[in-house]
Motif scaffolding. Sequence first.
Motif: not given
Length: 339
Positions: A160-181
């Motif tokens: 994304t940086k190399d190609n000047d693209l914005a980077f968005h995270l749909d973290g609807a359940r991000l805290f599930n991932a944080l706890v699991a990982k």
Amino acid sequence: MEINLISDTVTKPTKEMLDAMMNAKVGDDVFGADPTVNELQEKVAKMFNMEAALFFPSGTMANQVAIKIHTQPGDKMFCDKWAHVYNYEGGGAAFNSGVTSHLIDGDRGMFTASQLAKAVIGRGDIHVPFNRLVCIENTTNKGGGACWDFEELKKIQKITKDNDLAFHLDGARLFNALVAKNETTEQYGELFDTISICLSKGLGAPVGSILIGTKQHIEKALRVRKLFGGGMRQAGFLAAAAIYALDNNVNRLAEDHKKAQQIGEILVNCSYVKKVETIETNIIIFYVNDTIDPIGFINKMEEKGILLISMGEGKIRIVTHLDFTNEMLEKLLKELKNF
């Protein structure tokens, strides 16, 4: 006893959460004058080590505003073919922002950096849309609560940086991932331009999502939220629930994950089950044998007081959550074994 496993959005506020809501100090948030909303926004921005945050009535609105502030009509957005922003937000990316979506054929809602690199290569003349935005979803909803590999996300960020693209995270359940990982909010704050977090899923708040980004992003988002009708006046009552959820309901997500694993262990041994997707967090997706109608199976379970949902393509989804008790778990396991 009804057991509602359609989603983790079905939870009710606990007594302690209701007490926090009733005691909230409130003002008019459209004028930036609700102290509890301001406290929530500052709290979440600090958690992710990002500059600013903005409270929203829904995750869909937070995602759609993020798409809007990163793009212009006619631009192109890259996402997985199973992405929530493409499949389950009413065609909002096209309707609200006029963007076209380039769908990547990933695995369980997750594509690789090499797949993205191939997708962004190509002609850049007046005949094609401008490449502008990459959206990823963690955990993946239709992918069964799957968690992205963080090293792969870092590779994607470089593209994304190399190609000047914005980077968005749909973290609807991000805290599930944080706890699991065993990952941190700060790690994600370093990677993404904007992040949306849903507070009314596993965290157990009744309403609300939050968008995080730079001060400039959030200034733009505030204007678009107003345009979309998202101003909520004395929203501090809702923000108080969100603050309580963040302070008390993050670590307990591991309990939801454990219950999901127990359900999966039973399903893989049921003769009528054809396949169970890998279970990483609080979502179980499974398929019944071809001789059984998935909708018929869901209807039969409903007759027993157990509510499940179809995800299409033969997928049946179970989602564990805050209100899913051990007693309910035992009943569910019994009914699955005896079906």
